[in-house]
Design a protein around this motif. Structure first.
Motif, mmCIF file in Angstrom:
data_model
loop_
_atom_site.group_PDB
_atom_site.id
_atom_site.type_symbol
_atom_site.label_atom_id
_atom_site.label_comp_id
_atom_site.label_asym_id
_atom_site.label_seq_id
_atom_site.Cartn_x
_atom_site.Cartn_y
_atom_site.Cartn_z
ATOM 1 N N MET A 1 0.823 -1.206 0.000
ATOM 2 C CA MET A 1 0.000 0.000 0.000
ATOM 3 C C MET A 1 0.856 1.255 0.000
ATOM 4 N N LEU A 2 1.921 1.242 0.790
ATOM 5 C CA LEU A 2 2.825 2.395 0.825
ATOM 6 C C LEU A 2 3.561 2.540 -0.498
ATOM 7 N N GLN A 3 3.975 1.436 -1.078
ATOM 8 C CA GLN A 3 4.672 1.482 -2.371
ATOM 9 C C GLN A 3 3.751 2.044 -3.450
ATOM 10 N N ALA A 4 2.506 1.572 -3.490
ATOM 11 C CA ALA A 4 1.559 2.064 -4.488
ATOM 12 C C ALA A 4 1.313 3.561 -4.315
ATOM 13 N N HIS A 5 1.228 4.006 -3.069
ATOM 14 C CA HIS A 5 1.046 5.435 -2.801
ATOM 15 C C HIS A 5 2.205 6.250 -3.357
ATOM 16 N N ASP A 6 3.425 5.824 -3.087
ATOM 17 C CA ASP A 6 4.594 6.560 -3.553
ATOM 18 C C ASP A 6 4.681 6.570 -5.074
ATOM 19 N N GLU A 7 4.359 5.451 -5.696
ATOM 20 C CA GLU A 7 4.440 5.348 -7.152
ATOM 21 C C GLU A 7 3.435 6.267 -7.854
ATOM 22 N N LEU A 8 2.283 6.436 -7.269
ATOM 23 C CA LEU A 8 1.190 7.124 -7.952
ATOM 24 C C LEU A 8 1.003 8.573 -7.530
ATOM 25 N N TYR A 9 1.740 9.016 -6.523
ATOM 26 C CA TYR A 9 1.478 10.335 -5.953
ATOM 27 C C TYR A 9 1.607 11.448 -6.988
ATOM 28 N N GLU A 10 2.685 11.474 -7.732
ATOM 29 C CA GLU A 10 2.879 12.550 -8.709
ATOM 30 C C GLU A 10 1.932 12.417 -9.893
ATOM 31 N N ASP A 11 1.538 11.184 -10.236
ATOM 32 C CA ASP A 11 0.547 11.013 -11.299
ATOM 33 C C ASP A 11 -0.779 11.658 -10.895
ATOM 34 N N GLY A 12 -1.122 11.527 -9.611
ATOM 35 C CA GLY A 12 -2.348 12.140 -9.122
ATOM 36 C C GLY A 12 -2.310 13.651 -9.212
ATOM 37 N N ILE A 13 -1.137 14.231 -8.961
ATOM 38 C CA ILE A 13 -0.975 15.677 -9.090
ATOM 39 C C ILE A 13 -1.084 16.109 -10.553
ATOM 40 N N GLN A 14 -0.419 15.383 -11.434
ATOM 41 C CA GLN A 14 -0.442 15.717 -12.861
ATOM 42 C C GLN A 14 -1.866 15.686 -13.407
ATOM 43 N N GLU A 15 -2.684 14.792 -12.875
ATOM 44 C CA GLU A 15 -4.078 14.716 -13.332
ATOM 45 C C GLU A 15 -4.802 16.033 -13.132
ATOM 46 N N TRP A 16 -4.542 16.720 -11.995
ATOM 47 C CA TRP A 16 -5.202 18.000 -11.747
ATOM 48 C C TRP A 16 -4.751 19.055 -12.760
ATOM 49 N N ILE A 17 -3.481 19.028 -13.123
ATOM 50 C CA ILE A 17 -2.980 19.967 -14.134
ATOM 51 C C ILE A 17 -3.660 19.718 -15.474
ATOM 52 N N ASP A 18 -3.735 18.435 -15.861
ATOM 53 C CA ASP A 18 -4.368 18.081 -17.137
ATOM 54 C C ASP A 18 -5.844 18.459 -17.131
#
Length: 383
Positions: free
Chosen positions: A285-302
């Motif tokens: 769960m922690l690994q998945a969080h770290d892997e996806l964190y910046e993707d989640g931010i980029q989604e808001w920009i897009d």
């Protein structure tokens, strides 16, 4: 014989203890799980929910990919049942639903529960410059900070989440907030004063008061209908979340480059549920969080870029830079923003939370992450 009697008595007691433990004395499994022992490798089924729309960026761009990635990393040992849009839990009910076992994992919008999470609006303090990645990094630093605030001896995370029995991870800071209206323009201070706007939390109520704006407080799910029927003229919000709330055709005047902070969300489970999970599942769960964190931010920009394009092309919307507003309007809003920091500090202090300490910490974290604050706020230590 005495030795043998002692041995058998010990054996009998041990067996009794084991039988009692097997009959349910050791704590509860996560709701919906079909495993009797979380370290046996059997399937762990977790119910995840949000009252937010199934189109909301926190759900589609982070929670859903996170659940998929956890299932993948655990080779299917963990399975999720997802519920969004109030299907299982309505907005605002998530903390109670976690505690009563209705769900196991939830998106929490902490600033909808300021009695429980008293300084959770801190990320909305207006600044001179930020962006989605700056705000996202700052929020994560705040959640991970070990700085003890006031005489509580507790960090922000401890006082907000641990003390409430939650294990929480940062979603991301969402997109930067601004002001949008149904066409009402800010060409003078008189235009600003007297307008009615939706405010998402107490900090924005303070900001609205300092601007001379009439505040209408409600959550984002309720705001669409109210705006559509003309209950108010504008909102403090972000274009990145317009499609999640249905605003893309209603709002036709937006002020760009007005950095009214960013929202913050977490996804959480009770500490008891977290502790019941095998360590390898926690690691996944922690690994998945770290892997996806910046993707989640980029989604808001897009999403913000797409909303701007659609709004201008399909709804005749316009985006005006704050720096192009009349000077008197810029000064009026900037003065209001600075005053909001002082008012928020005072509000927190009056309600028993170390407002000055948390404001200084947030200011420093924002600057460290690459943001900028008004010069007046560099002397908060002497306020």
């Amino acid at each position: 014989m005495k030795k043998n009697r002692k041995f058998f008595m010990t054996l009998l007691v041990s067996m009794s203890i084991l039988m009692l433990a097997a009959c349910g004395g050791g704590g509860s499994d996560p709701a919906g799980s079909d495993n009797t022992s979380n370290d046996t490798g059997e399937t762990i089924t977790l119910r995840a929910a949000t009252g937010l729309s199934d189109q909301h960026g926190w759900w589609t761009a982070f929670m859903v990919p996170w659940m998929d990635r956890v299932e993948e990393l655990t080779d299917g040992q963990v399975q999720f049942e997802g519920f969004s849009g109030g299907e299982l839990v309505e907005v605002g009910q998530e903390p109670d639903a976690l505690k009563n076992g209705t769900i196991d994992v939830a998106i929490l919008v902490p600033f909808y529960h300021e009695n429980m999470f008293p300084a959770s609006s801190i990320t909305f303090l207006p600044v001179s410059h930020t962006d989605e990645f700056i705000s996202g990094e700052a929020l994560r630093k705040l959640m991970e900070s070990d700085v003890e605030l006031g005489d509580t001896g507790k960090s922000y995370y401890e006082s907000h989440y641990a003390d409430n029995g939650f294990f929480s991870l940062t979603l991301n800071a969402g997109a930067v907030y601004s002001i949008s209206t149904t066409g009402y323009e800010f060409n003078s201070v008189d235009d600003v004063e007297g307008i009615s706007m939706r405010t998402p939390n107490l900090l924005f109520e303070l900001m609205a008061e300092n601007m001379g704006v009439n505040s209408v407080s409600m959550n984002i799910v309720e705001a669409f209908d109210a705006l559509n029927r003309g209950a108010f003229e504008g909102i403090f919000h972000t274009p990145a979340d317009w499609t999640g709330a249905g605003f893309q055709d209603l709002l036709t005047y937006t002020i760009d480059d007005l950095f009214l902070g960013s929202s913050n969300g977490v996804f959480a489970m009770t500490q008891e549920t977290w502790d019941s999970l095998p360590s390898e599942v926690q690691d996944a769960m922690l690994q998945a969080h770290d892997e996806l964190y910046e993707d989640g931010i980029q989604e808001w920009i897009d999403r913000a870029d797409a909303a701007r394009s659609y709004n201008m092309e399909e709804a005749d919307g316009q985006f005006i830079s704050f720096n192009d507003l009349p000077e008197e309007v810029q000064e009026h809003i900037t003065d209001a923003n600075v005053q909001t920091w002082y008012d928020y500090i005072e509000f927190l202090e009056n309600n028993g939370y170390p407002g000055k300490d948390i404001a200084i910490l947030w200011r420093d974290i924002m600057i460290e992450a690459g943001g900028e604050v008004p010069e007046e706020l560099m002397d908060l230590e002497n306020y």
